[in-house]
Design an enzyme around this catalytic site. Structure first.
Site, short mmCIF file in Angstrom:
data_model
loop_
_atom_site.label_atom_id
_atom_site.label_comp_id
_atom_site.label_asym_id
_atom_site.label_seq_id
_atom_site.Cartn_x
_atom_site.Cartn_y
_atom_site.Cartn_z
N CYS A 17 0.56 -1.24 0.10
CA CYS A 17 0.12 -0.11 0.18
C CYS A 17 0.82 1.21 -0.13
O CYS A 17 2.05 1.35 0.38
CB CYS A 17 -0.67 0.13 1.12
SG CYS A 17 -2.05 -1.48 1.25
N ASP A 18 0.37 2.36 -0.55
CA ASP A 18 1.07 3.64 -0.63
C ASP A 18 0.58 4.78 0.70
O ASP A 18 -0.09 4.07 1.38
CB ASP A 18 0.76 4.27 -1.91
CG ASP A 18 -0.89 4.59 -2.31
OD1 ASP A 18 -1.68 4.71 -1.49
OD2 ASP A 18 -0.87 4.29 -3.40
N ILE A 19 0.95 5.76 0.51
CA ILE A 19 0.78 6.72 1.62
C ILE A 19 -0.83 6.70 1.91
O ILE A 19 -1.04 7.13 2.91
CB ILE A 19 1.57 8.06 1.41
CG1 ILE A 19 1.70 8.81 3.00
CG2 ILE A 19 1.05 8.82 0.55
CD1 ILE A 19 2.82 9.93 2.74
N GLY A 21 -3.08 4.74 1.82
CA GLY A 21 -3.68 3.50 2.48
C GLY A 21 -4.15 2.48 1.51
O GLY A 21 -5.06 1.80 2.01
N ILE A 22 -3.85 2.65 0.42
CA ILE A 22 -4.50 1.64 -0.71
C ILE A 22 -3.52 0.79 -1.45
O ILE A 22 -2.43 1.55 -1.48
CB ILE A 22 -5.56 2.52 -1.81
CG1 ILE A 22 -4.74 3.51 -2.53
CG2 ILE A 22 -6.82 3.09 -0.97
CD1 ILE A 22 -5.35 4.53 -3.48
#
Length: 135
Positions: A17-19, A21-22
């Site tokens: 996940c990226d910053i 949250g996905i």
């Protein structure tokens, strides 16, 4: 609606996940590739063994549609169906969140075979996929 010929269940890992949250967009492609490799195993083929024999299935094109984001710890189903057009194998791959069956991702991934470095049909792949190919 096409009938899926293969399904596997997976889970999102935090580091995918990226910053926001996905799941990072590139990881959906990894999920699809892993699914295709599992499908090959079900068909009795090993991607690595085929390479050793000089037969490489390579991605020629991808059409990717991101629908509903996956998030950490989501479980999801990766499903596919397959068709062949000329030398191209077209994998239609969809990812569905397990909790509610929401379509999260849709991909159309086109592969071709290089046999000893030359674009060609592969008898091994054709035979292994025969009962699954949409015509």
């Amino acid at each position: 609606m096409k009938k899926y010929i293969f399904e596997t269940k997976m889970e999102v890992r935090d580091y995918e996940c990226d910053i926001e949250g996905i799941v990072n967009n590139a990881n959906y492609v990894h999920y699809c590739e892993h699914t295709r490799h599992l499908f090959l195993q079900q068909c009795g083929l090993s991607f690595a063994e085929m390479h050793e024999r000089g037969v490489d299935a390579v991605v020629a094109r991808m059409n990717l549609q991101y629908k509903v984001p996956l998030r950490p710890d989501d479980e999801f189903y990766s499903r596919l169906w397959l068709e062949k057009q000329g030398l191209k194998y077209i994998f239609h791959q969809d990812l569905f969140r397990a909790s509610d069956e929401s379509l999260c991702f849709r991909g159309e991934i086109t592969l071709v075979c290089l046999v000893n470095g030359q674009l060609s049909d592969s008898e091994d792949y054709d035979k292994a996929f025969a009962k699954y190919i949409e015509r």
